[in-house]
Every structure is written in C-alpha cells, then in structure tokens.
Design a protein around this motif. Structure first.
Motif, PDB file in Angstrom:
ATOM      1  N   VAL A  30      48.399  41.613  41.291  1.00 30.26           N
ATOM      2  CA  VAL A  30      48.031  42.324  42.512  1.00 30.26           C
ATOM      3  C   VAL A  30      46.741  41.723  43.037  1.00 30.26           C
ATOM      4  CG1 VAL A  30      47.469  44.552  43.526  1.00 30.26           C
ATOM      5  CG2 VAL A  30      49.107  44.429  41.641  1.00 30.26           C
ATOM      6  N   PRO A  31      46.819  40.821  44.024  1.00 32.80           N
ATOM      7  CA  PRO A  31      45.596  40.205  44.532  1.00 32.80           C
ATOM      8  C   PRO A  31      44.816  41.199  45.378  1.00 32.80           C
ATOM      9  CG  PRO A  31      47.473  39.468  45.805  1.00 32.80           C
ATOM     10  CD  PRO A  31      48.017  40.353  44.717  1.00 32.80           C
ATOM     11  N   VAL A  32      43.495  41.141  45.266  1.00 32.19           N
ATOM     12  CA  VAL A  32      42.652  42.048  46.028  1.00 32.19           C
ATOM     13  C   VAL A  32      41.807  41.286  47.030  1.00 32.19           C
ATOM     14  CG1 VAL A  32      40.876  43.831  45.838  1.00 32.19           C
ATOM     15  CG2 VAL A  32      42.619  43.618  44.066  1.00 32.19           C
ATOM     16  N   ALA A  33      41.514  40.032  46.711  1.00 29.43           N
ATOM     17  CA  ALA A  33      40.704  39.222  47.610  1.00 29.43           C
ATOM     18  C   ALA A  33      41.177  37.782  47.520  1.00 29.43           C
ATOM     19  CB  ALA A  33      39.227  39.329  47.223  1.00 29.43           C
ATOM     20  N   ALA A  34      40.577  36.918  48.319  1.00 36.54           N
ATOM     21  CA  ALA A  34      40.954  35.511  48.275  1.00 36.54           C
ATOM     22  C   ALA A  34      40.770  34.944  46.879  1.00 36.54           C
ATOM     23  CB  ALA A  34      40.099  34.738  49.278  1.00 36.54           C
ATOM     24  N   GLN A  35      41.651  34.038  46.490  1.00 35.26           N
ATOM     25  CA  GLN A  35      41.575  33.463  45.157  1.00 35.26           C
ATOM     26  C   GLN A  35      40.303  32.623  45.017  1.00 35.26           C
ATOM     27  OE1 GLN A  35      43.525  34.401  42.952  1.00 35.26           O
ATOM     28  NE2 GLN A  35      45.255  35.248  44.045  1.00 35.26           N
ATOM     29  N   PRO A  36      39.647  32.697  43.850  1.00 36.60           N
ATOM     30  CA  PRO A  36      38.418  31.938  43.647  1.00 36.60           C
ATOM     31  C   PRO A  36      38.725  30.498  43.242  1.00 36.60           C
ATOM     32  CG  PRO A  36      38.927  33.208  41.709  1.00 36.60           C
ATOM     33  CD  PRO A  36      39.978  33.545  42.723  1.00 36.60           C
ATOM     34  N   SER A  37      37.765  29.642  43.385  1.00 43.53           N
ATOM     35  CA  SER A  37      37.914  28.260  42.937  1.00 43.53           C
ATOM     36  C   SER A  37      36.563  27.722  42.507  1.00 43.53           C
ATOM     37  CB  SER A  37      38.491  27.396  44.064  1.00 43.53           C
ATOM     38  OG  SER A  37      37.663  27.467  45.216  1.00 43.53           O
ATOM     39  N   GLY A  38      35.786  28.560  41.843  1.00 48.72           N
ATOM     40  CA  GLY A  38      34.417  28.227  41.499  1.00 48.72           C
ATOM     41  C   GLY A  38      34.307  27.171  40.428  1.00 48.72           C
ATOM     42  N   GLY A  72      30.315  43.083  40.525  1.00 51.37           N
ATOM     43  CA  GLY A  72      31.364  42.091  40.698  1.00 51.37           C
ATOM     44  C   GLY A  72      32.380  42.470  41.752  1.00 51.37           C
ATOM     45  N   GLN A  73      33.432  41.680  41.834  1.00 49.52           N
ATOM     46  CA  GLN A  73      34.506  41.897  42.794  1.00 49.52           C
ATOM     47  C   GLN A  73      35.828  41.622  42.092  1.00 49.52           C
ATOM     48  OE1 GLN A  73      34.678  38.998  45.922  1.00 49.52           O
ATOM     49  NE2 GLN A  73      35.926  40.275  47.273  1.00 49.52           N
ATOM     50  N   VAL A  74      36.756  42.568  42.175  1.00 53.99           N
ATOM     51  CA  VAL A  74      38.078  42.377  41.589  1.00 53.99           C
ATOM     52  C   VAL A  74      38.860  41.395  42.440  1.00 53.99           C
ATOM     53  CG1 VAL A  74      40.257  43.473  40.964  1.00 53.99           C
ATOM     54  CG2 VAL A  74      38.105  44.674  40.552  1.00 53.99           C
ATOM     55  N   ILE A  75      39.337  40.324  41.785  1.00 51.14           N
ATOM     56  CA  ILE A  75      40.113  39.299  42.481  1.00 51.14           C
ATOM     57  C   ILE A  75      41.599  39.593  42.370  1.00 51.14           C
ATOM     58  CG2 ILE A  75      40.609  36.834  42.606  1.00 51.14           C
ATOM     59  CD1 ILE A  75      37.751  37.732  43.381  1.00 51.14           C
ATOM     60  N   ALA A  76      42.037  39.993  41.183  1.00 51.45           N
ATOM     61  CA  ALA A  76      43.447  40.284  40.948  1.00 51.45           C
ATOM     62  C   ALA A  76      43.566  41.131  39.700  1.00 51.45           C
ATOM     63  CB  ALA A  76      44.252  38.992  40.793  1.00 51.45           C
ATOM     64  N   LEU A  85      40.893  40.353  36.814  1.00 49.20           N
ATOM     65  CA  LEU A  85      40.038  39.188  37.002  1.00 49.20           C
ATOM     66  C   LEU A  85      38.919  39.601  37.950  1.00 49.20           C
ATOM     67  CD1 LEU A  85      39.607  36.151  36.470  1.00 49.20           C
ATOM     68  CD2 LEU A  85      40.943  35.710  38.536  1.00 49.20           C
ATOM     69  N   VAL A  86      37.695  39.416  37.496  1.00 51.02           N
ATOM     70  CA  VAL A  86      36.528  39.902  38.250  1.00 51.02           C
ATOM     71  C   VAL A  86      35.578  38.738  38.512  1.00 51.02           C
ATOM     72  CG1 VAL A  86      34.548  41.461  38.221  1.00 51.02           C
ATOM     73  CG2 VAL A  86      36.738  42.187  37.239  1.00 51.02           C
ATOM     74  N   ARG A  87      35.245  38.544  39.760  1.00 55.72           N
ATOM     75  CA  ARG A  87      34.260  37.529  40.135  1.00 55.72           C
ATOM     76  C   ARG A  87      32.869  38.140  40.038  1.00 55.72           C
ATOM     77  NH1 ARG A  87      35.317  35.725  45.806  1.00 55.72           N
ATOM     78  NH2 ARG A  87      36.971  34.441  44.886  1.00 55.72           N
ATOM     79  N   VAL A  88      31.956  37.417  39.376  1.00 56.30           N
ATOM     80  CA  VAL A  88      30.583  37.885  39.192  1.00 56.30           C
ATOM     81  C   VAL A  88      29.629  36.821  39.714  1.00 56.30           C
ATOM     82  CG1 VAL A  88      31.104  39.381  37.233  1.00 56.30           C
ATOM     83  CG2 VAL A  88      30.563  36.979  36.828  1.00 56.30           C
ATOM     84  N   ASP A  89      28.406  37.229  39.993  1.00 54.53           N
ATOM     85  CA  ASP A  89      27.409  36.280  40.494  1.00 54.53           C
ATOM     86  C   ASP A  89      26.820  35.435  39.371  1.00 54.53           C
ATOM     87  OD1 ASP A  89      27.697  37.068  43.135  1.00 54.53           O
ATOM     88  OD2 ASP A  89      26.185  38.647  42.951  1.00 54.53           O
ATOM     89  N   GLY A  90      26.627  36.051  38.194  1.00 57.98           N
ATOM     90  CA  GLY A  90      26.013  35.331  37.087  1.00 57.98           C
ATOM     91  C   GLY A  90      27.013  34.536  36.280  1.00 57.98           C
ATOM     92  N   ASP A  91      26.537  33.956  35.185  1.00 57.30           N
ATOM     93  CA  ASP A  91      27.399  33.197  34.290  1.00 57.30           C
ATOM     94  C   ASP A  91      28.244  34.165  33.468  1.00 57.30           C
ATOM     95  OD1 ASP A  91      27.943  31.899  31.510  1.00 57.30           O
ATOM     96  OD2 ASP A  91      27.437  30.211  32.815  1.00 57.30           O
ATOM     97  N   ALA A  92      29.564  33.998  33.519  1.00 63.65           N
ATOM     98  CA  ALA A  92      30.485  34.950  32.887  1.00 63.65           C
ATOM     99  C   ALA A  92      30.275  35.034  31.378  1.00 63.65           C
ATOM    100  CB  ALA A  92      31.931  34.569  33.206  1.00 63.65           C
ATOM    101  N   LEU A  93      30.024  33.907  30.727  1.00 62.90           N
ATOM    102  CA  LEU A  93      29.837  33.925  29.277  1.00 62.90           C
ATOM    103  C   LEU A  93      28.597  34.717  28.907  1.00 62.90           C
ATOM    104  CD1 LEU A  93      30.829  32.943  26.520  1.00 62.90           C
ATOM    105  CD2 LEU A  93      29.390  30.913  26.828  1.00 62.90           C
TER     106      LEU A  93
END
Length: 695
Positions: A30-38, A72-76, A85-93
């Motif tokens: 279920v996509p919520v926003a544009a797919q990331p490509s970071g 963060g932001q839910v991507i899918a 899948l959640v996009r975050v500003d910082g380093d995920a690890l």
C-alpha cells in the motif's frame, strides 16, 4: 537542541490463508507517498538504504505513534505481515536501536539492500554437438539435467505429474515472458514491487525489463516451466505456469537488488496471487524481519519457499536458505557430484543439477539458449519438482512437499551413500521416484509443525519481554560435528515481544537452547545474559496461526530501560564533572532526554598531548554510536570525532590533540544522531570516557 551545539560548528556551535488457484487478493503493498531512491550506506557487510527503516508493528495506532516520534514518513506498508517502510531524515542504522524499543513495534531494522550471492563461473561451453545420448533429448536441445540418471523427469510426466494447475513465482531479475520457451506458460502477470505495478501485457513488460544485464530470471524460469512443444528446451514442470516478480531490476549492472522491504512485498504479492511455490535463486538476506515474515506468511498459506544454498564454497548458514521451513537446494554436476562452489550445511534439503545446464537466453540478449552453472539453477529445478508434487496433491503442506522431495531423492549421491550429508542433503532429486511414491496422496508424509517460543527475562525485580534473545531448536539425538547427521537444527532471534517463530519445521521432540540479549547490542557481561536449556514437542499439524507454544523464563539481567547515569546532571559546561589524566569513568549513558550531552572537564598545561577515547558500542557493547567534542576555555570547539581510526575502526570516538595553552578544557559526549540535530534517547546508549596524556 542546545544552541551551543547547533551545526555548523563555531563558538559552542556544535536518522494469507491458502491462496487457492485462480483466487486473487488485493495488492499487498500500500503506497502512501512517492517511492524513495535515496543513498545506500554501508556498515561492515551490511548495505542499507540510508534514510529508510522497516518497522514491524502491532496495529496502525502503534505505527502512527512510532513514525511521529521518529519524525518520519510512511512510504509503503505490507498489511498482511504488518510491516512498514518509513523514510527518516537521519541515518537509519543509527536510529534502529531507539526505534526497536518503541511501544507497539515488533522490530525496527534498516532497509537492507540484498547484494545477491556470488555468481558461479559461467560455462564456456557452446551449443555445438556434445555426443549426448538419445534419452537426453526431450524437445529440440539436449538436457542432461532431465535424463533418467539425474532428475528423471520423463518418468514423472508419463505418470501424469507435470505441474498442471500449479503457479510458480520467480523472485529474480525480469524473466522474458516473450521467449518462445516461456511465452506459452506465462501466467499473464508480472510484478514490480518497487513500483507496485502489475504487468499483464507481454510487450509492456519486455519494454520495461529488457537489459543487457537481465538474464538470470529467464534462465531460472526456463528450468521450471519451459514449454513441452518440441522446440528448444523443456522445464521439469512443463504443465505449470510462472509469474516473474522483480527483486533485481538489473538495468545497469547484474546486481541491482531491491531492498529487503520490496523483496518481502514481492513474496506476499505472489502468495496472494496464487503462487504455490516461490523460487529464490539469490542470497544475502537476514535471519529475521520483513523477508522472514513474508516467507512465513507464504508457508502459512500453503506455499512452498525454495532457495539456493549459495555459491560460497563453504559450510555456513546463508539466508534465505537457512530460514526455518525453507527448502534449500545444493548443486550437482553432470556426474552427480557436488560442484565445488555449492554452499554446504546442516540446513540443506536436497540437490539438483547446477552445472552446465541448458537454459533459455532472453530475446533482448539474442535469444536462444546457453549453458549455465550455479546453485541458482539447482534451486528452480527443485521448485519445479515441488510443483509436480502440488500438481498431484494440491492440499500438501510446504513441509510435506519438502519431505516428499527428500524421501524420494537418490541418497547414494554425496559423501554419505547411505542418506543425508551436509554436501548434498538427502541426495539427488528424482522426479520419477516422486511419481512412484505419490500414486495416491494418502502416501504423503506427516504434516510439519509450527512453533513459537516466548522468552521473558526474570529476576528479583519481576519479568520483562525477552527482547533480542537467541533461540535454538535442536532435534534430540543431535551429533555435533557429524557430517551425516540429519537431526534438524533451527535458529531464530526474538522480537520486541520476546517471540521467536519457526514455520513448517520437522515434528518431533527438541532440545531448546535460549540465551539472553546479544551483548553486542545491549552491552554488559556474559553472566548477565543468562541461558536456558529445556525441551518442547513440535506437533505434526500445528499451524502458523495455532502453533505449539513454549514459554521460557530466563534468569537474566533485565535490559535496563531506565538506567541511572552516575554523572548526571552534567548537561552543560557549568555542570561538567572532573576527569583526570589516566582516568576512565564509570559507565554512563546518553539517555534521559531527547538530546543529551555529557560534559567532563580537565585541567591541561600548554603542550600537553592528550588522547580522549569514548568506549561505546564498538568496545563496550550497547547501542551508542558516539560523538565526541573537545572544547577550549573560550567555548570554541577545537576538535570533534564520530568514528575512530583512519581507515575507520568502529563507531566509537577518539580525539588526539596538543593543547595550545594552559587552562580548563571540556570533553562533551553525545551520540552521532544528536550531533546531527536528531533525538536519541536509547537506554542502551552506554559508554565510558577515558583520558590520557601521551607525552
């Protein structure tokens, strides 16, 4: 964030139920926003999307709360396995340890990028006549892999086992559905989970997929389902249909695998769209998280998961082949010997031809056929034989399918001619023997078992969920070190609820071994970890939704979720605690507030050469990715360090500096995340600060 550490630095200026054939479920992603490509980041062998976390959650409210805290932001999402899948500003690890402790989350992991198994060397042989015997011709070209001395495919076909009615999903680079050998058995669907797009038009799919680097998926698919039409080659299950599921676009290079979230999404989609077998001719996954959940989901819906052992030349666990319930396939050569590159281990199920196999070449790379080698191709032969079983007995469970393959394999093949060995498993697959066994589905072996082990840490303070415990199920009678011992052995790690799940495993009595949380994450001493040894019975017919349950109370130190820092308050230069040359502090914590800075002060003379070390995750254990500042008497930052060593040693911090003038100097310890302006309030953020004068 305190203004004295706002960057840039200056004066104190310092991230389903069985899917019946033909039945469709809604798209799982279920996509919520544009797919990331970071950007892709790397830590040791782990490659991951730098700004993407995969969160396993209990309910939508828990996910929303966690995402809000992380900013963060839910991507899918994959609702079937409750993964996001959640996009975050910082380093995920660097954000993972903190997220792992959030209420309502089962796990939090960086979105790992699968790099694929090391390829086996391509065969240099061409397609010129090779003096093949007559029984190796089934369509137009010779295929030793299917002859009576190997897979013995024609004997199965003659008995009516062709895989008819069975759908196989190929999780790989894009398979060429237009190739003459594959077009007749394409199921009419192909899926790209990254785009969340289903293709039903062959030309559109080929136009989107064709590349000089995308051939693997076509090779794999042709092993399974190449049409029996008198042309080219034939697959081991020519009556089955296939669906390509892209997990490796291979657009600009051969190895462009999607991240773990999208591999999981592809597996769930394939299950929901009727696949009874998932073929995985790739390696490099992890032992828990979204991919394991997706494969458990597939098996819970009656879908067998097949994976190649790998091409590492070693005896070792590789994932996904080593996941509980997965049918792991090794590779044999034309003489039914294990090929040298095929990975070995106790988790191997059986073996199939994987050297110089005749397979279909994509039309966008010239078409025709090639001779190819690798466990990548033994795996689809195994998936094809699994399809033969399902075609005969649609109600079979994944464990029953595995056992049929093992019980009918040629056990004389391998280092133990009497049966199982770690090189070839139960031996060479033999489809003809499968047909002999399954004259009736009443001949199916007993169903497998599903087990859940729940761990709690217990001591005088009460109980706590056994997060990040290691759980081993070892069948009784296990002979350690024996290469011919088939006794099952399964491994898993508990989630934030203390649960470790084992899907579609062998029924029977197991010794259960549990050890407390991994000290590499939590820190502490070995005695704190605790161990448990007990037994459990895995019952034939128990299910993923109603598993055999074992509760373990582990006498172990709690994961201290509210540690006391002996130096607080020391959050500013005015409150700095003294540290002297030659001193190492007690264990302290970057914890208790979203942006914690711990200040220490020392007196130095002009010309002192100092060395300040933060012993944190790299040397002490725990979760702290430290960051260290040296500040002069005037409040200016003189030096700073994130990771020590050139080249990098680990994530601990170290500063060496020659003091220019006498005075009081300050060391400020924090986490990398906080230094970047983020929040980090993890109770495992432990450290010790060491100061020395080196001249």
């Amino acid at each position: 964030m305190p203004k004295h550490f706002a960057k840039p630095l200056g004066v104190f200026a310092l991230t389903a139920l069985l899917a019946a054939c033909g039945q469709q479920r809604p798209s799982s992603v279920v996509p919520v926003a544009a797919q990331p490509s970071g950007p892709v980041a790397q830590s040791g062998k782990l490659k991951y999307m730098q700004h993407e976390l995969v969160l396993g959650y209990h309910d939508q409210a828990s996910l929303n709360r966690a995402v809000g805290i992380l900013g963060g932001q839910v991507i899918a999402t994959i609702p079937e396995i409750k993964a996001a899948l959640v996009r975050v500003d910082g380093d995920a690890l660097k954000l993972t340890p903190r997220a792992m402790r959030m209420e309502g989350l089962r796990y939090a992991l960086p979105n790992a990028v699968v790099t694929g198994e090391d390829p086996a060397p391509l065969s240099p042989a061409g397609l010129s006549p090779q003096a093949n015997s007559a029984d190796q011709f089934f369509d137009e070209l010779p295929q030793y892999a299917l002859d009576p001395r190997h897979l013995n495919a024609k004997a199965a076909w003659d008995a009516g086992l062709t895989g008819r009615g069975v759908l196989v999903a190929v999780l790989d680079d894009p398979g060429d559905v237009s190739h003459p050998d594959l077009a007749p058995n394409w199921a009419g669907k192909a899926y790209n989970p990254f785009l969340n797009k289903v293709y039903t038009d062959a030309k559109e799919w080929v136009d989107a997929s064709k590349s000089n680097f995308a051939s693997h998926g076509t090779f794999v698919a042709s092993s399974i389902v190449a049409a029996d039409d008198g042309k080219g080659i034939v697959g081991v299950a020519p009556g089955a249909k296939f669906m390509p599921v892209v997990i490796n676009p291979a657009a600009k290079t051969e190895n462009e695998f999607y991240s773990s979230f999208y591999i999981a999404a592809g597996a769930v989609w394939a299950t929901n769209n009727g696949a009874r077998v998932l073929n995985n001719s790739w390696g490099g996954g992890t032992s828990f998280g979204a991919v394991k959940d997706a494969f458990d989901y597939a098996m819970s819906n009656g879908t067998a998961v097949v994976a190649s052992m790998g091409n590492s030349y070693h005896d070792e666990f590789q994932y996904p082949a080593a996941l509980p319930g997965v049918i792991a396939s090794g590779a044999l050569d034309g003489s039914n010997r294990k090929v040298t590159f095929s990975t070995t281990g106790r988790h191997i199920s059986s073996s199939a031809p994987g050297q110089d196999t005749m397979l279909a070449n994509p039309t966008w790379m010239g078409g025709g056929h090639r001779l190819i080698s690798g466990t990548s191709f033994s795996s689809p032969y195994t998936a094809g034989v699994a399809a033969l079983v399902y075609g005969k007995c649609p109600a079979a469970t994944p464990y029953q399918v595995r056992r049929v393959l093992e019980m009918t394999a040629n056990g004389s093949i391998g280092s133990n001619p009497g049966g199982f060995d770690r090189d070839t498993g139960w031996g060479a697959l033999n489809a003809g023997n499968v047909a002999k066994m399954l004259t009736s589905c009443d001949a199916l072996p007993a169903k497998g078992a599903n087990v859940q082990v729940n761990v709690s840490y217990v001591n005088g303070s009460g109980t706590q969920p056994g997060i990040l415990a290691d759980v081993m199920l070892r069948g009784q009678g296990f002979r350690a070190g024996a290469t011919d011992d088939p006794t099952p052995l399964y491994l898993s790690t508990t989630d934030a609820d203390g649960n470790a799940n084992f899907a579609e495993i062998a029924p029977g009595t197991y010794d259960v071994y549990v050890a407390g949380a991994d000290l590499g994450l939590t820190g502490g001493v070995t005695e704190d970890r605790g161990t448990f040894v007990g037994t459990l019975t895995a019952t034939s017919g128990s299910t993923y939704y109603s598993p055999d349950h074992k509760r373990v109370l582990l006498n172990a130190a709690f994961l201290d979720l509210n540690p006391v820092d002996p130096y607080e308050p020391n959050d500013s230069p005015a409150d700095a605690k003294p540290i002297a040359y030659g001193e190492t502090t007690q264990t302290a914590y970057i914890y208790g507030q979203p942006q914690d800075f711990d200040f220490f002060k020392f007196t130095a003379a002009a010309g002192d050469q100092i060395k300040a070390d933060v012993l944190a995750a790299g040397q002490l254990g725990g979760a702290l990715d430290s960051f260290l500042y040296l500040i002069g008497p005037d409040g200016k930052v003189l030096a700073q360090n994130d990771d020590r060593g050139t080249p990098r040693i680990d994530s601990d911090s170290e500063i060496t500096y020659t003091v220019p003038a006498a005075g009081t100097y300050y060391l400020a310890v924090t986490s990398y995340t906080i230094s970047e302006g983020g929040d980090d309030n993890n109770p495992f953020n432990k450290y010790q600060l060491k100061l020395n004068k080196t001249n």
